[in-house]
Design a protein around this motif. Structure first.
Motif, short mmCIF file in Angstrom:
data_model
loop_
_atom_site.label_atom_id
_atom_site.label_comp_id
_atom_site.label_asym_id
_atom_site.label_seq_id
_atom_site.Cartn_x
_atom_site.Cartn_y
_atom_site.Cartn_z
N MET A 171 0.91 -1.30 0.02
CA MET A 171 0.00 0.05 -0.07
C MET A 171 0.83 1.29 -0.03
SD MET A 171 -3.08 -0.63 2.66
CE MET A 171 -4.37 -1.95 2.57
N MET A 172 2.00 1.37 0.75
CA MET A 172 2.62 2.43 0.74
C MET A 172 3.67 2.78 -0.20
SD MET A 172 1.44 4.06 3.52
CE MET A 172 2.69 5.00 3.74
N LYS A 173 3.77 2.09 -1.22
CA LYS A 173 4.77 1.81 -2.26
C LYS A 173 4.21 3.48 -2.93
CE LYS A 173 6.53 -2.62 -3.32
NZ LYS A 173 6.39 -3.47 -4.31
N GLY A 174 4.95 4.42 -2.93
CA GLY A 174 4.85 5.74 -3.63
C GLY A 174 4.04 6.49 -2.54
N TYR A 175 3.78 6.06 -1.56
CA TYR A 175 2.90 7.00 -0.53
C TYR A 175 3.55 7.42 0.80
CZ TYR A 175 -1.36 5.98 -3.63
OH TYR A 175 -2.41 6.08 -4.45
N LYS A 176 4.87 6.94 1.10
CA LYS A 176 5.38 7.20 2.18
C LYS A 176 5.84 8.69 2.38
CE LYS A 176 8.04 2.85 1.93
NZ LYS A 176 7.79 2.71 0.51
N TRP A 177 6.16 9.30 1.32
CA TRP A 177 6.34 10.91 1.52
C TRP A 177 4.90 11.51 1.75
CZ3 TRP A 177 9.88 14.28 2.81
CH2 TRP A 177 9.47 15.48 2.43
N LYS A 178 3.76 10.95 1.24
CA LYS A 178 2.77 11.72 1.31
C LYS A 178 2.22 11.57 2.72
CE LYS A 178 -0.76 11.54 -1.40
NZ LYS A 178 -2.01 11.17 -2.48
N PHE A 179 2.35 10.39 3.38
CA PHE A 179 1.85 9.99 4.73
C PHE A 179 2.82 11.00 5.64
CE2 PHE A 179 1.35 8.15 8.91
CZ PHE A 179 0.25 7.92 9.09
N PHE A 180 4.23 11.16 5.50
CA PHE A 180 5.09 11.95 6.25
C PHE A 180 4.55 13.36 6.13
CE2 PHE A 180 8.60 14.93 6.38
CZ PHE A 180 9.15 14.66 7.59
N TYR A 207 -8.59 14.14 15.39
CA TYR A 207 -8.59 14.88 14.26
C TYR A 207 -7.49 14.07 13.29
CZ TYR A 207 -7.86 18.79 11.05
OH TYR A 207 -7.55 19.84 9.94
N MET A 208 -6.18 13.90 14.12
CA MET A 208 -5.13 13.49 13.33
C MET A 208 -5.45 11.82 12.95
SD MET A 208 -1.72 14.20 15.64
CE MET A 208 -0.98 13.07 14.53
N GLN A 209 -6.05 11.10 13.80
CA GLN A 209 -6.20 9.60 13.71
C GLN A 209 -7.54 9.52 12.49
OE1 GLN A 209 -3.28 8.41 15.21
NE2 GLN A 209 -4.70 6.60 14.80
N THR A 210 -8.35 10.47 12.53
CA THR A 210 -9.38 10.35 11.62
C THR A 210 -8.94 10.65 10.07
OG1 THR A 210 -11.11 11.04 13.09
CG2 THR A 210 -11.78 11.22 10.73
N ALA A 211 -7.78 11.65 10.07
CA ALA A 211 -7.31 11.91 8.67
C ALA A 211 -6.39 10.62 8.38
CB ALA A 211 -6.46 13.16 8.94
N PHE A 212 -5.84 10.04 9.44
CA PHE A 212 -5.04 8.85 8.87
C PHE A 212 -5.82 7.87 8.31
CE2 PHE A 212 -1.63 9.81 12.64
CZ PHE A 212 -1.34 10.96 11.70
N ALA A 213 -6.99 7.56 8.96
CA ALA A 213 -8.15 6.56 8.46
C ALA A 213 -8.57 7.03 6.98
CB ALA A 213 -9.23 6.54 9.27
N ALA A 214 -8.61 8.29 6.76
CA ALA A 214 -9.05 8.79 5.22
C ALA A 214 -8.12 8.55 4.51
CB ALA A 214 -9.28 10.18 5.22
N PHE A 215 -6.63 8.53 4.91
CA PHE A 215 -5.45 8.18 4.09
C PHE A 215 -5.65 6.54 4.04
CE2 PHE A 215 -1.14 6.71 3.49
CZ PHE A 215 -0.48 7.73 2.62
N TYR A 216 -5.87 5.91 4.63
CA TYR A 216 -5.71 4.43 4.84
C TYR A 216 -6.87 4.16 3.59
CZ TYR A 216 -6.98 -0.19 5.23
OH TYR A 216 -7.61 -1.93 5.18
N LEU A 217 -7.95 4.69 3.74
CA LEU A 217 -8.89 4.29 2.69
C LEU A 217 -8.75 4.43 1.29
CD1 LEU A 217 -12.31 5.29 4.70
CD2 LEU A 217 -11.29 2.88 4.42
N GLU A 218 -7.92 5.72 1.07
CA GLU A 218 -7.50 5.70 -0.41
C GLU A 218 -6.50 4.91 -0.65
OE1 GLU A 218 -4.91 9.27 -3.02
OE2 GLU A 218 -5.13 9.32 -0.77
N VAL A 219 -5.36 4.56 -0.05
CA VAL A 219 -4.12 3.99 -0.51
C VAL A 219 -4.80 2.14 -0.55
CG1 VAL A 219 -2.26 5.19 0.69
CG2 VAL A 219 -3.28 3.40 1.96
N SER A 220 -6.00 1.92 0.17
CA SER A 220 -6.47 0.65 0.12
C SER A 220 -7.44 0.46 -1.07
CB SER A 220 -7.04 0.34 1.42
OG SER A 220 -8.29 1.02 1.76
#
Length: 239
Positions: A171-180, A207-220
């Motif tokens: 999932m994180m291939k190409g997305y590590k910098w975006k998550f950082f 707020y942070m954890q919900t944003a991270f959940a949104a990120f997960y839903l995109e990369v998955s």
């Protein structure tokens, strides 16, 4: 391609009208973990100190072996519980972003997998540590490589430990910098919380954890979908 501000916007939209339960749930996760650690410390002092007049010997606490053992056991219990509550909170935020039913007791929904969850965090920590032996940078990269594994297990508690780690890696291939960049975008809010005696973290954390959940839903591959899970496959041949 979504930016950090887009993920934060998705989080705010999901939290709109739900801040109360989100803040309360996040607080409960942290409070339970802290209480367990405090209990461990109290047990250490209560069972380990010989007496008040001889509390220190040569400037160091004089604890009994029994007290130290009880302390270590309680710390391990605290880790098991804290990791499992974190996975449960990830499940809570996933439901929140999806628009599914979310409840306070979501944080307790994964306790039947408590040993597997501990195993997941143990293996993640082990891999990150092994990469860190080479140099600091590979260790940091590894931490971002496996960072979606807790969300994967939160969504599907039946997934295997290594399978979750492998899927996160893909999932994180190409997305590590975006998550950082997403993480860094919250620095201002975290610093602002310092000036409120960290009370502001009660709002920043969900707020942070919900944003991270949104990120997960995109990369998955599940971004924009609600009410159901999407099955997805990953090539794990390079594991």
């Amino acid at each position: 391609m979504l930016t950090a501000s887009d993920y934060r916007a998705k989080a705010r939209e999901a939290l709109k009208g739900n801040w109360g339960i989100a803040v309360g749930t996040a607080f409960a996760v942290q409070a339970i973990s802290v209480v367990l650690v405090v209990i461990a410390i109290l047990i250490l002092f209560a069972s380990g100190l010989t007496n008040l007049n001889e509390a220190y010997t040569y400037g160091e606490p004089n604890f009994s072996t029994t007290g130290i053992l009880f302390y270590l056991v309680m710390i391990i219990v605290a880790l098991f519980v804290s990791y499992t509550l974190t996975i449960g909170f990830n499940y809570f935020t996933l439901n929140l972003v999806r628009g599914n039913e979310f409840k306070f007791d979501n944080i307790f929904s994964r306790f039947n997998k408590i040993f597997k969850i501990f195993g997941l965090y143990f293996m993640m920590g082990l891999f990150i540590w092994l990469w860190s032996i080479l140099f600091l940078i590979p260790g940091i990269i590894a931490s971002y490589r496996y960072i979606m594994a807790p969300f994967i297990m939160a969504e599907d508690p039946e997934v295997g430990i290594m399978e979750a780690i492998g899927k996160s890696k893909e999932m994180m291939k190409g997305y590590k910098w975006k998550f950082f960049c997403l993480e860094i975008s919250f620095i201002g809010w975290i610093l602002l919380s310092v000036f409120t005696a960290y009370i502001g973290l009660l709002w920043v954390t969900p707020y942070m954890q919900t944003a991270f959940a949104a990120f997960y839903l995109e990369v998955s591959g599940q971004s924009g979908q609600s009410g159901q899970k999407t099955q997805y496959e990953y090539d794990l041949s390079d594991e």
